[in-house]
Design a protein around this motif. Structure first.
Motif, PDB file in Angstrom:
ATOM      1  N   GLY A   1       0.786  -1.226   0.000  1.00 56.77           N
ATOM      2  CA  GLY A   1       0.000   0.000   0.000  1.00 56.77           C
ATOM      3  C   GLY A   1       0.813   1.269   0.000  1.00 56.77           C
ATOM      4  O   GLY A   1       0.302   2.331   0.371  1.00 56.77           O
ATOM      5  N   GLU A   2       2.071   1.207  -0.444  1.00 53.44           N
ATOM      6  CA  GLU A   2       2.941   2.383  -0.489  1.00 53.44           C
ATOM      7  C   GLU A   2       3.727   2.356  -1.794  1.00 53.44           C
ATOM      8  O   GLU A   2       4.206   1.299  -2.207  1.00 53.44           O
ATOM      9  CB  GLU A   2       3.896   2.385   0.703  1.00 53.44           C
ATOM     10  N   PRO A   3       3.877   3.504  -2.466  1.00 48.62           N
ATOM     11  CA  PRO A   3       4.617   3.507  -3.736  1.00 48.62           C
ATOM     12  C   PRO A   3       6.121   3.384  -3.544  1.00 48.62           C
ATOM     13  O   PRO A   3       6.665   3.801  -2.522  1.00 48.62           O
ATOM     14  CB  PRO A   3       4.258   4.869  -4.340  1.00 48.62           C
ATOM     15  N   PHE A   4       6.771   2.767  -4.518  1.00 45.92           N
ATOM     16  CA  PHE A   4       8.232   2.672  -4.568  1.00 45.92           C
ATOM     17  C   PHE A   4       8.805   2.035  -3.306  1.00 45.92           C
ATOM     18  O   PHE A   4       9.538   2.672  -2.540  1.00 45.92           O
ATOM     19  CB  PHE A   4       8.853   4.066  -4.785  1.00 45.92           C
ATOM     20  N   VAL A   5       8.488   0.764  -3.081  1.00 45.23           N
ATOM     21  CA  VAL A   5       9.026   0.056  -1.920  1.00 45.23           C
ATOM     22  C   VAL A   5       9.876  -1.146  -2.317  1.00 45.23           C
ATOM     23  O   VAL A   5      10.494  -1.762  -1.461  1.00 45.23           O
ATOM     24  CB  VAL A   5       7.901  -0.401  -0.965  1.00 45.23           C
ATOM     25  N   GLY A   6       9.951  -1.494  -3.584  1.00 46.70           N
ATOM     26  CA  GLY A   6      10.787  -2.594  -4.042  1.00 46.70           C
ATOM     27  C   GLY A   6      12.187  -2.111  -4.371  1.00 46.70           C
ATOM     28  O   GLY A   6      12.633  -1.061  -3.913  1.00 46.70           O
ATOM     29  N   PRO A   7      12.935  -2.865  -5.183  1.00 45.17           N
ATOM     30  CA  PRO A   7      14.290  -2.453  -5.568  1.00 45.17           C
ATOM     31  C   PRO A   7      14.344  -1.069  -6.205  1.00 45.17           C
ATOM     32  O   PRO A   7      15.262  -0.294  -5.924  1.00 45.17           O
ATOM     33  CB  PRO A   7      14.706  -3.541  -6.566  1.00 45.17           C
ATOM     34  N   ALA A   8      13.368  -0.734  -7.062  1.00 44.71           N
ATOM     35  CA  ALA A   8      13.349   0.601  -7.657  1.00 44.71           C
ATOM     36  C   ALA A   8      13.125   1.667  -6.595  1.00 44.71           C
ATOM     37  O   ALA A   8      13.677   2.774  -6.676  1.00 44.71           O
ATOM     38  CB  ALA A   8      12.269   0.690  -8.738  1.00 44.71           C
ATOM     39  N   GLY A   9      12.334   1.350  -5.584  1.00 48.04           N
ATOM     40  CA  GLY A   9      12.119   2.285  -4.496  1.00 48.04           C
ATOM     41  C   GLY A   9      13.373   2.492  -3.667  1.00 48.04           C
ATOM     42  O   GLY A   9      13.654   3.610  -3.201  1.00 48.04           O
ATOM     43  N   GLN A  10      14.146   1.422  -3.472  1.00 50.27           N
ATOM     44  CA  GLN A  10      15.410   1.556  -2.753  1.00 50.27           C
ATOM     45  C   GLN A  10      16.367   2.455  -3.521  1.00 50.27           C
ATOM     46  O   GLN A  10      17.071   3.285  -2.921  1.00 50.27           O
ATOM     47  CB  GLN A  10      16.020   0.177  -2.536  1.00 50.27           C
TER      48      GLN A  10
END
Length: 278
Positions: free
Chosen positions: A128-137
């Motif tokens: 439920g939050e944007p950019f939390v995967g590898p791209a978010g890191q």
């Protein structure tokens, strides 16, 4: 959207960033927890605000049931609580069918910086939050490199609020359906600068359909419904998920961030000084 890459093929995150040439310059340090008081509401309202909850829920539900023209007008009058509830209940396009939850955005609702991506990926859909995967890191590391932090003078949103199947790029019709929500977010935040991450975000916000290479470095301004105003400066750059796949363009993304920082500093320097208080 975030590209899933479990394990980074045996590399730690620091090793991966070094392979990309992003460290130590873009090396992410430990992030402090974001104070919830400055963020848009991502969960249920407090129990002692039941009357406001009922009123907001009724307004949000009415927007979902409105014809398209009336729907946009209803969304344009919403506050954050109504907006969150309306997005969560939205069934206006086919993306709602496979989602776990809609993802409105996260961060400081009074931010100077607004970053807009394409749409939630699988991990964002789950959390439920944007950019939390590898791209978010990677995005967090990019923010850290210019002395920014997620949730502190930064808000992060997406062109569409529901995950496209298979993490595909959102279609034009899907972005158009979600546009009133994004426009309302921009109007509520009133950022001093917008950074569009990826071609789909540029298409959604600016209506530009050219290649990302043709849009980078060009001066754009977002005016919303105020066609006579000076507008909010806009910088178009690469989506972090693309940078994870195309390391050769990381230097261009850094150029875009530096340009964005310079634009914001220039905008602040041109603002009239506040009169001294007596």
């Amino acid at each position: 959207m975030s590209a899933r890459n479990p394990g980074h093929q045996g590399l730690t995150r620091a090793e991966l960033l070094r392979e990309m040439g992003l460290g130590p310059q873009w090396c992410l340090r430990a992030q402090a927890s974001v104070e919830s008081a400055t963020q848009a509401p991502l969960g249920a309202p407090a129990a002692d605000d039941r009357r406001q909850e009922v009123a907001a829920g009724a307004a949000a539900a009415s927007a979902v049931l409105q014809p398209p023209a009336n729907r946009a007008a209803a969304i344009a009058a919403m506050g954050w609580e109504q907006l969150q509830q309306s997005v969560a209940a939205c069934r206006a396009c086919g993306l709602c069918q496979a989602r776990r939850q809609a993802v409105l955005g996260v961060g400081d609702v009074n931010a100077d910086w607004l970053f807009i991506g394409e749409g939630p990926g699988a991990e964002e859909d789950a959390r439920g939050e944007p950019f939390v995967g590898p791209a978010g890191q990677l995005l967090d590391a990019m923010l850290e490199a210019i002395d920014l932090r997620r949730g502190k003078n930064v808000y992060i949103a997406n062109a569409v609020k529901c995950r496209p199947p298979g993490n595909r790029t959102p279609e034009a019709a899907e972005m158009a359906t979600c546009a009133p929500y994004l426009q309302r977010q921009i109007a509520l935040i009133r950022p001093r600068l917008i950074v569009l991450l990826g071609r789909a975000a540029a298409h959604s916000v600016l209506g530009e359909t050219g290649s990302l290479a043709s849009l980078r470095g060009k001066p754009f301004a977002y005016r919303g419904t105020d066609s006579a105003g000076a507008g909010i400066p806009v910088v178009v750059s690469y989506h972090p998920a693309y940078l994870l796949r195309t390391m050769s363009d990381k230097a261009k993304a850094w150029e875009d961030l530096c340009r964005a920082r310079a634009l914001l500093r220039a905008a602040k320097s041109e603002e009239p000084a506040e009169p001294p208080s007596h």
